[in-house]
Design a protein around this motif. Structure first.
Motif, PDB file in Angstrom:
ATOM      1  N   VAL A   1       0.847  -1.132   0.080  1.00  0.00           N
ATOM      2  CA  VAL A   1       0.007   0.015   0.055  1.00  0.00           C
ATOM      3  C   VAL A   1       0.931   1.214   0.085  1.00  0.00           C
ATOM      4  N   ALA A   2       0.472   2.337  -0.761  1.00  0.00           N
ATOM      5  CA  ALA A   2       1.260   3.560  -0.858  1.00  0.00           C
ATOM      6  C   ALA A   2       0.395   4.835  -0.811  1.00  0.00           C
ATOM      7  N   VAL A   3       1.005   5.739  -0.132  1.00  0.00           N
ATOM      8  CA  VAL A   3       0.746   6.913  -0.178  1.00  0.00           C
ATOM      9  C   VAL A   3       0.949   7.800  -1.416  1.00  0.00           C
ATOM     10  N   VAL A   4       0.042   8.122  -2.122  1.00  0.00           N
ATOM     11  CA  VAL A   4       0.124   8.634  -3.474  1.00  0.00           C
ATOM     12  C   VAL A   4      -0.428  10.337  -3.445  1.00  0.00           C
ATOM     13  N   GLY A   5      -0.684  10.668  -2.634  1.00  0.00           N
ATOM     14  CA  GLY A   5      -1.266  12.046  -2.256  1.00  0.00           C
ATOM     15  C   GLY A   5      -1.212  12.566  -0.894  1.00  0.00           C
TER      16      GLY A   5
ATOM     17  N   ASP B   1       1.145   4.794 -11.142  1.00  0.00           N
ATOM     18  CA  ASP B   1       0.244   5.615 -12.101  1.00  0.00           C
ATOM     19  C   ASP B   1      -0.074   7.055 -11.814  1.00  0.00           C
ATOM     20  N   PHE B   2       0.244   7.248 -10.550  1.00  0.00           N
ATOM     21  CA  PHE B   2      -0.042   8.800 -10.060  1.00  0.00           C
ATOM     22  C   PHE B   2       1.013   9.744 -10.136  1.00  0.00           C
ATOM     23  N   ARG B   3       0.606  11.029  -9.892  1.00  0.00           N
ATOM     24  CA  ARG B   3       1.429  12.272 -10.276  1.00  0.00           C
ATOM     25  C   ARG B   3       2.939  12.087  -9.348  1.00  0.00           C
ATOM     26  N   GLN B   4       2.867  11.562  -8.112  1.00  0.00           N
ATOM     27  CA  GLN B   4       3.845  11.916  -7.227  1.00  0.00           C
ATOM     28  C   GLN B   4       4.508  10.515  -7.110  1.00  0.00           C
ATOM     29  N   ARG B   5       5.713  10.600  -6.648  1.00  0.00           N
ATOM     30  CA  ARG B   5       6.425   9.390  -6.204  1.00  0.00           C
ATOM     31  C   ARG B   5       5.860   8.735  -5.197  1.00  0.00           C
ATOM     32  N   PRO B   6       5.560   7.386  -5.125  1.00  0.00           N
ATOM     33  CA  PRO B   6       4.869   6.791  -3.978  1.00  0.00           C
ATOM     34  C   PRO B   6       5.690   6.620  -3.003  1.00  0.00           C
TER      35      PRO B   6
ATOM     36  N   ASN C   1       0.068  15.831  11.084  1.00  0.00           N
ATOM     37  CA  ASN C   1       1.103  16.743  10.105  1.00  0.00           C
ATOM     38  C   ASN C   1       2.386  15.897  10.406  1.00  0.00           C
ATOM     39  N   LEU C   2       2.564  14.940  11.362  1.00  0.00           N
ATOM     40  CA  LEU C   2       3.668  14.356  11.302  1.00  0.00           C
ATOM     41  C   LEU C   2       3.519  13.082   9.991  1.00  0.00           C
ATOM     42  N   GLN C   3       2.436  12.621   9.846  1.00  0.00           N
ATOM     43  CA  GLN C   3       2.343  11.671   8.692  1.00  0.00           C
ATOM     44  C   GLN C   3       2.733  12.598   7.301  1.00  0.00           C
ATOM     45  N   ALA C   4       2.132  13.512   7.405  1.00  0.00           N
ATOM     46  CA  ALA C   4       2.581  14.242   6.271  1.00  0.00           C
ATOM     47  C   ALA C   4       3.830  14.779   5.909  1.00  0.00           C
ATOM     48  N   GLU C   5       4.456  14.935   6.941  1.00  0.00           N
ATOM     49  CA  GLU C   5       5.993  15.428   7.084  1.00  0.00           C
ATOM     50  C   GLU C   5       6.903  14.218   6.550  1.00  0.00           C
ATOM     51  N   ALA C   6       6.514  13.023   7.081  1.00  0.00           N
ATOM     52  CA  ALA C   6       7.235  11.881   6.900  1.00  0.00           C
ATOM     53  C   ALA C   6       7.044  11.318   5.158  1.00  0.00           C
ATOM     54  N   VAL C   7       5.889  11.629   4.817  1.00  0.00           N
ATOM     55  CA  VAL C   7       5.769  11.248   3.159  1.00  0.00           C
ATOM     56  C   VAL C   7       6.682  12.412   2.452  1.00  0.00           C
ATOM     57  N   ARG C   8       6.571  13.600   3.067  1.00  0.00           N
ATOM     58  CA  ARG C   8       7.328  14.627   2.273  1.00  0.00           C
ATOM     59  C   ARG C   8       8.881  14.532   2.363  1.00  0.00           C
ATOM     60  N   GLN C   9       9.498  14.072   3.357  1.00  0.00           N
ATOM     61  CA  GLN C   9      10.712  13.903   3.683  1.00  0.00           C
ATOM     62  C   GLN C   9      11.380  12.569   2.594  1.00  0.00           C
ATOM     63  N   LEU C  10      10.291  11.565   2.441  1.00  0.00           N
ATOM     64  CA  LEU C  10      10.885  10.457   1.640  1.00  0.00           C
ATOM     65  C   LEU C  10      10.467  10.827   0.126  1.00  0.00           C
ATOM     66  N   ARG C  11       9.925  11.738  -0.309  1.00  0.00           N
ATOM     67  CA  ARG C  11       9.874  12.214  -1.497  1.00  0.00           C
ATOM     68  C   ARG C  11      10.793  13.099  -2.127  1.00  0.00           C
ATOM     69  N   GLY C  12      11.525  13.903  -0.896  1.00  0.00           N
ATOM     70  CA  GLY C  12      12.694  14.871  -0.983  1.00  0.00           C
ATOM     71  C   GLY C  12      12.175  16.107  -1.563  1.00  0.00           C
TER      72      GLY C  12
ATOM     73  N   SER D   1       2.911   2.647  15.812  1.00  0.00           N
ATOM     74  CA  SER D   1       4.142   2.872  15.023  1.00  0.00           C
ATOM     75  C   SER D   1       4.008   2.527  13.464  1.00  0.00           C
ATOM     76  N   ILE D   2       4.204   3.382  12.457  1.00  0.00           N
ATOM     77  CA  ILE D   2       3.989   3.254  11.250  1.00  0.00           C
ATOM     78  C   ILE D   2       5.448   3.665  10.626  1.00  0.00           C
ATOM     79  N   ILE D   3       5.926   2.426   9.685  1.00  0.00           N
ATOM     80  CA  ILE D   3       6.988   2.669   8.820  1.00  0.00           C
ATOM     81  C   ILE D   3       6.697   2.891   7.473  1.00  0.00           C
ATOM     82  N   TYR D   4       7.289   4.247   7.011  1.00  0.00           N
ATOM     83  CA  TYR D   4       7.058   4.511   5.615  1.00  0.00           C
ATOM     84  C   TYR D   4       8.654   4.396   4.936  1.00  0.00           C
ATOM     85  N   ALA D   5       8.165   3.950   3.628  1.00  0.00           N
ATOM     86  CA  ALA D   5       9.709   3.750   3.160  1.00  0.00           C
ATOM     87  C   ALA D   5       9.474   4.424   1.483  1.00  0.00           C
ATOM     88  N   THR D   6      10.481   4.467   0.820  1.00  0.00           N
ATOM     89  CA  THR D   6      10.582   4.693  -0.618  1.00  0.00           C
ATOM     90  C   THR D   6      10.513   3.532  -1.600  1.00  0.00           C
TER      91      THR D   6
END
Length: 382
Positions: free
Chosen positions: A11-15, A228-233, A339-350, A374-379
């Motif tokens: 599962v990925a965050v795409v937006g 298939d989405f605009r951003q890097r998942p 806002n911490l979830q949003a920051e985690a995703v944005r950090q991994l997008r660069g 706990s949630i672990i997000y990764a590229t």
């Protein structure tokens, strides 16, 4: 073991979408959620009508939300407004996608706490569970009082100092100064911290999170559709939660045992080690919880959390695990974990400029409290 750990699916965050933070007069929680979701949909490059699942937290009216956004989701559900529900909200979205019932799920949060005059604790608290009422006769009328007492016990057992809490406040304020969206950007020195007024002694004003207005939304989808989405998942590699509600608000071990179990589960699920994390996002409603969480999730030995945060350990460019790079709840805004979830995703997008963690590939979200999460997000998906 949970569903996600037995599957090869991902599962990925795409937006990701956020609003401004602060005093946003004229908005209620629902309109703030709509603002955030529209930004998330634009970020993902989709129409709102492409979303087939909606899970919302703290919105004033989910029906109004659906009507205004003109969506027709197959699943609509709302969860209570307490911040402890954030991880579980994302977990529901992940499980719904893995089940195959839904393709694209939006998790949406809106908070008008500042303009609505929200108070946490006491008889005017509209966001708690009611469980704290048993403590009211003893003066335990707010979450701050609970954390103050827990900190005093930790200080008694392990020698933890208020100056170490000041190091946390200073680090997160430094990060907020690099974040255009942060509400509080003015640098904080140790003298500033010690001079700030007591709210519930020994906790001071700068030990407390901010009450603000704002909204956050994330859009998740199955991993085989994510590119298939605009951003890097950004992939949800692991998510785990454990309740210790039965132990009450003042656990003798500061929640250590529950966090240890969550840590073991989430790392097994993610097939990643603690040392693989490049940054941490810690639910920082009060500074002492950062100390408890670092110990509970094994980033430092038990009882050493205060010493661990000294000398810039949590800071960008200095510490092994830069933490709350957006300023966190203490300085960006209190969005109850979102806002911490949003920051985690944005950090991994660069691309975050001066607050970017170099070459970030794994970011871990950590939350103590009665619902340890706990949630672990990764590229990468695996």
């Amino acid at each position: 073991m949970s569903l996600i750990s037995r599957r090869k699916d991902s599962v990925a965050v795409v937006g990701v979408g956020t609003t401004d933070y602060g005093a946003l007069v004229g908005h209620d929680a629902t309109s703030l959620g709509i603002w955030a979701l529209r930004n998330a949909a634009q970020d993902a490059g989709i129409d709102l009508q492409d979303i087939d699942g909606l899970i919302c937290q703290r919105l004033t009216d989910y029906q109004k939300f659906v009507q205004i956004t003109n969506t027709s989701p197959k699943l609509v559900t709302a969860v209570p407004g307490a911040g402890r529900m954030t991880g579980g909200t994302i977990q529901i979205a992940v499980q719904a996608i893995l089940s195959g019932m839904l393709d694209t799920v939006a998790v949406v949060y809106g908070n008008d706490g500042r303009t609505a005059g929200a108070r946490y604790g006491g008889q005017g608290d509209n966001y708690g569970t009611g469980a704290d009422e048993m403590w009211f006769p003893y003066g335990m009328t707010s979450p701050g009082a609970v954390h103050s007492m827990l900190f005093q016990r930790h200080a008694h057992l392990y020698g933890t100092k208020v100056e170490q809490l000041g190091q946390i406040a200073m680090a997160f304020r430094k990060h907020a100064g690099l974040n255009p969206s942060a509400v509080m950007k003015k640098p904080v020195t140790m003298d500033d911290y010690l001079a700030s007024r007591f709210i519930c002694e020994p906790l001071r004003l700068l030990d407390y999170c901010l009450i603000n207005d704002g909204g956050v939304a994330m859009i998740l989808t199955a991993g085989d559709r994510a590119r298939d989405f605009r951003q890097r998942p950004v992939y949800v590699r692991g998510v785990a939660q454990l309740s210790r509600l039965a132990q009450g608000e003042l656990p003798d071990d500061f929640g250590y045992a529950a966090m240890q179990r969550v840590s073991a589960t989430v790392h097994e699920m993610a097939d990643l080690k603690r040392e693989d994390a490049d940054a941490l996002m810690i639910y920082d409603n009060f500074t002492p919880i950062v100390v408890f969480v670092l110990e509970g999730f094994g980033f430092c030995p038990r009882g050493d959390g205060g010493r661990y945060v000294e000398n810039g350990t949590l800071e960008l460019g200095r510490g092994r695990y830069p933490t709350n790079t957006n300023g966190g709840h203490l300085s960006e805004s209190y969005m109850q974990g979102w806002n911490l979830q949003a920051e985690a995703v944005r950090q991994l997008r660069g691309g975050l400029g001066s607050r970017q963690v170099p070459d970030a590939e794994v970011v871990q979200y950590l939350q103590g409290g009665p619902l340890s999460t706990s949630i672990i997000y990764a590229t990468e998906a695996s």
